[in-house]
Design a protein around this motif. Structure first.
Motif, mmCIF file in Angstrom:
data_model
loop_
_atom_site.group_PDB
_atom_site.id
_atom_site.type_symbol
_atom_site.label_atom_id
_atom_site.label_comp_id
_atom_site.label_asym_id
_atom_site.label_seq_id
_atom_site.Cartn_x
_atom_site.Cartn_y
_atom_site.Cartn_z
ATOM 1 N N LEU A 241 0.853 -1.415 0.304
ATOM 2 C CA LEU A 241 0.037 -0.148 -0.055
ATOM 3 C C LEU A 241 0.518 1.195 -0.197
ATOM 4 O O LEU A 241 0.165 2.334 0.237
ATOM 5 C CB LEU A 241 -0.470 0.019 1.680
ATOM 6 N N VAL A 242 2.792 0.784 -0.511
ATOM 7 C CA VAL A 242 2.714 2.248 -0.371
ATOM 8 C C VAL A 242 3.314 2.729 -1.511
ATOM 9 O O VAL A 242 4.137 2.020 -1.771
ATOM 10 C CB VAL A 242 4.567 2.039 0.952
ATOM 11 N N CYS A 243 2.616 4.041 -2.268
ATOM 12 C CA CYS A 243 3.136 4.592 -3.399
ATOM 13 C C CYS A 243 4.697 5.383 -3.077
ATOM 14 O O CYS A 243 4.486 6.133 -1.969
ATOM 15 C CB CYS A 243 2.435 5.237 -4.144
ATOM 16 N N ASP A 244 4.936 5.653 -4.295
ATOM 17 C CA ASP A 244 6.017 6.771 -4.460
ATOM 18 C C ASP A 244 5.289 7.933 -4.370
ATOM 19 O O ASP A 244 4.832 8.323 -5.571
ATOM 20 C CB ASP A 244 7.023 5.938 -6.282
ATOM 21 N N LEU A 245 6.039 9.024 -3.690
ATOM 22 C CA LEU A 245 5.066 10.707 -3.852
ATOM 23 C C LEU A 245 6.113 11.307 -3.980
ATOM 24 O O LEU A 245 6.024 12.137 -3.714
ATOM 25 C CB LEU A 245 4.884 10.486 -2.358
ATOM 26 N N ASN A 246 7.471 10.996 -4.538
ATOM 27 C CA ASN A 246 8.398 11.995 -4.789
ATOM 28 C C ASN A 246 7.724 12.904 -6.177
ATOM 29 O O ASN A 246 8.040 14.002 -4.982
ATOM 30 C CB ASN A 246 9.645 11.071 -4.873
ATOM 31 N N GLN A 247 7.041 12.798 -6.526
ATOM 32 C CA GLN A 247 6.973 13.578 -8.002
ATOM 33 C C GLN A 247 5.551 14.930 -6.949
ATOM 34 O O GLN A 247 6.154 16.227 -6.760
ATOM 35 C CB GLN A 247 6.130 13.380 -8.559
ATOM 36 N N PRO A 248 4.615 14.768 -6.190
ATOM 37 C CA PRO A 248 3.576 15.201 -5.694
ATOM 38 C C PRO A 248 4.684 16.042 -4.294
ATOM 39 O O PRO A 248 4.517 17.416 -4.388
ATOM 40 C CB PRO A 248 2.675 14.660 -4.981
ATOM 41 N N TYR A 249 6.148 15.660 -4.261
ATOM 42 C CA TYR A 249 6.457 16.106 -2.702
ATOM 43 C C TYR A 249 7.781 17.327 -3.429
ATOM 44 O O TYR A 249 7.703 18.762 -2.757
ATOM 45 C CB TYR A 249 7.385 15.136 -1.894
ATOM 46 N N ALA A 250 7.681 16.895 -4.574
ATOM 47 C CA ALA A 250 8.879 17.998 -5.426
ATOM 48 C C ALA A 250 8.059 18.353 -6.132
ATOM 49 O O ALA A 250 8.197 20.034 -5.944
ATOM 50 C CB ALA A 250 9.516 17.199 -6.505
ATOM 51 N N GLN A 251 6.236 19.017 -6.757
ATOM 52 C CA GLN A 251 5.665 19.425 -6.862
ATOM 53 C C GLN A 251 5.353 20.485 -5.456
ATOM 54 O O GLN A 251 4.903 22.232 -5.810
ATOM 55 C CB GLN A 251 4.546 19.427 -7.251
ATOM 56 N N TYR A 252 5.091 20.027 -4.213
ATOM 57 C CA TYR A 252 4.915 21.472 -3.488
ATOM 58 C C TYR A 252 6.092 22.353 -3.467
ATOM 59 O O TYR A 252 5.871 22.941 -3.186
ATOM 60 C CB TYR A 252 4.491 19.785 -2.062
ATOM 61 N N ALA A 253 7.358 21.647 -3.041
ATOM 62 C CA ALA A 253 8.495 21.801 -2.829
ATOM 63 C C ALA A 253 9.288 23.032 -3.998
ATOM 64 O O ALA A 253 9.315 24.257 -3.307
ATOM 65 C CB ALA A 253 9.831 21.268 -2.996
ATOM 66 N N ALA A 254 8.462 23.436 -5.374
ATOM 67 C CA ALA A 254 8.545 24.226 -6.246
ATOM 68 C C ALA A 254 7.770 24.997 -6.081
ATOM 69 O O ALA A 254 7.990 26.305 -6.773
ATOM 70 C CB ALA A 254 8.363 23.222 -7.514
ATOM 71 N N MET A 255 6.608 24.819 -4.919
ATOM 72 C CA MET A 255 5.625 26.518 -5.209
ATOM 73 C C MET A 255 6.338 27.012 -4.263
ATOM 74 O O MET A 255 5.288 28.366 -3.416
ATOM 75 C CB MET A 255 4.815 26.340 -5.065
ATOM 76 N N GLU A 256 7.461 26.699 -3.104
ATOM 77 C CA GLU A 256 8.229 27.656 -2.815
ATOM 78 C C GLU A 256 7.204 28.114 -1.193
ATOM 79 O O GLU A 256 6.582 29.170 -1.037
ATOM 80 C CB GLU A 256 9.013 28.086 -2.949
ATOM 81 N N PRO A 257 6.798 26.434 -0.467
ATOM 82 C CA PRO A 257 5.514 27.245 0.751
ATOM 83 C C PRO A 257 6.113 27.779 1.974
ATOM 84 O O PRO A 257 5.913 26.531 2.988
ATOM 85 C CB PRO A 257 4.742 25.268 0.785
ATOM 86 N N TRP A 258 6.754 28.719 1.385
ATOM 87 C CA TRP A 258 6.787 29.896 2.724
ATOM 88 C C TRP A 258 6.930 31.115 2.409
ATOM 89 O O TRP A 258 7.019 31.794 1.370
ATOM 90 C CB TRP A 258 8.301 28.972 2.897
#
Lengths: 128, 258
Positions: B125-142
């Motif tokens: 049940l573990v999927c690879d979430l690296n892409q959404p995490y990188a997308q989150y980082a790319a929008m600079e959430p700070w």
């Protein structure tokens, strides 16, 4: 995959923002809004002209208001159809060569369709 | 990407069946997706019959019971068990949600538990979430400001603060992200509902001074405008947030500055 070794962040940032997304979206909305009354008008007109002979039709289309509405309908419809097809192709077609070929073909078909409708309408309306 | 045929090794087969312990009276069947990419085998659906009288009320309780008592090789993410960490997001009974706040009672018939849709599976049940995490980082959430930092908090009126309600509560479980067909087909370029909701959290923040830059980054036919208001995101959110509306607010901001 070509950029297998590239960092995930690099891949996500890709070629950067195209900075023109809103124009396409806005044009799609504006043409959609315009097409609501224009389509109703076009259908009602077509129905009311059922069985009319050429002279009657020619008289109808050469009226200023009808000519303007008909040309507006043609422009809005082909513009909207082109934008819509572009969205569908970008959504579902992923081979770069196929995608670009389809996008260009769609634009050509829309442009030729629109121009030929405009020319035909003007010919009938202005020269009889 | 749209693919009409499944890649090799993706069709699930029937897996092992684990019957309930003898004497159990309140039995429910759980069908759980199992996959180990290293084995070279197809994924399989294992069946576990559990005695609900000896199990906690939530789907996560059932998964933990399976791992503790039936099959310790079952692999899944979980942490807070109270809907704030966003780890245990799965496709449960056909809808993406977090297992810890999903009562077994709400599900009619057998309980089906699959990984989040359309993501590469690491194991079970573990999927690879690296892409959404990188997308989150790319929008600079700070927060980004040019005004020198004050000696105290950056002030905000009550009305300004209220704009963040419905946005700050997101726990990044990616239930919405992976429920979106547009994200399935174009996830490499479309930011997806979870990331766009988070982007809007900063666009709406009155203390942030980089609103224009943030909008520039999203003014793109793929990054933002692949959203076709399908609204799976808002239907599936286990925190009852509305990513669809958040995306609408970004589009509104972009339309305003045209």
């Amino acid at each position: 995959m070509m950029d297998q070794m590239r960092s995930q962040l690099g891949r996500v940032r890709g070629l950067g923002s195209n900075k023109h997304g809103v124009g396409h979206w806005w044009a799609q909305r504006i043409t959609a809004v315009a097409l609501v009354p224009l389509s109703i008008w076009a259908v009602v007109s077509a129905v009311s002209l059922t069985g009319a002979d050429y002279t009657t039709f020619q008289a109808w289309i050469s009226e200023h208001g009808n000519l303007v509405l008909m040309l507006s309908f043609v422009v809005a419809m082909f513009h909207h159809a082109n934008l819509g097809m572009q969205t569908v192709i970008e959504d579902y077609v992923h081979g770069e060569a196929t995608k670009i070929t389809l996008l260009i073909t769609t634009k050509f078909i829309a442009a030729i369709g629109a121009i030929s409708c405009i020319v035909a309408t003007l010919k009938v309306a202005l020269t009889g | 990407m749209v693919e009409f045929t499944l890649p090799a090794n993706s069709r699930p087969t029937k897996g092992k069946a684990h019957p309930a312990e003898s004497g159990a009276t309140n039995v429910r069947t759980f069908h759980v997706y199992r996959f180990d990419p290293d084995s070279g085998n197809n994924p399989r659906i294992d069946t576990f019959d559990l005695d609900l009288d000896k199990c906690g009320p939530m789907v996560l309780d059932a998964l933990i019971k399976i791992k503790n008592e039936v099959d310790p090789t079952l692999t899944f993410r979980r942490s807070c068990r109270e809907g704030v960490c966003g780890s245990c997001s799965f496709n449960i009974d056909g809808t993406n949600t977090i297992a810890c706040t999903k009562p077994i009672e709400e599900i009619k018939g057998d309980v089906k538990i699959y990984p989040l849709p359309h993501m590469p599976v690491v194991k079970d049940l573990v999927c690879d979430l690296n892409q959404p995490y990188a997308q989150y980082a790319a929008m600079e959430p700070w927060i980004k400001t040019d005004t020198p930092a004050p000696n105290r908090e950056r002030l905000q009126s009550e009305e300004e603060r209220e704009k963040l309600d419905g946005l700050w509560e997101c726990i990044l479980c990616f239930c919405c992200q992976t429920s979106c067909p547009s994200y399935w087909w174009n996830g490499d370029r479309y930011m997806g509902p979870a990331v766009l909701l988070q982007a809007n959290r900063w666009i709406q923040d009155s203390r942030d001074e980089a609103t224009g830059e943030r909008l520039d980054e999203l003014d793109d036919p793929f990054r933002l405008y692949r959203c076709h208001t399908i609204m799976n995101c808002s239907n599936t959110c286990p925190k009852n947030l509305n990513p669809g509306r958040a995306i609408g607010e970004i589009k509104e901001a972009l339309a305003k500055r045209q």
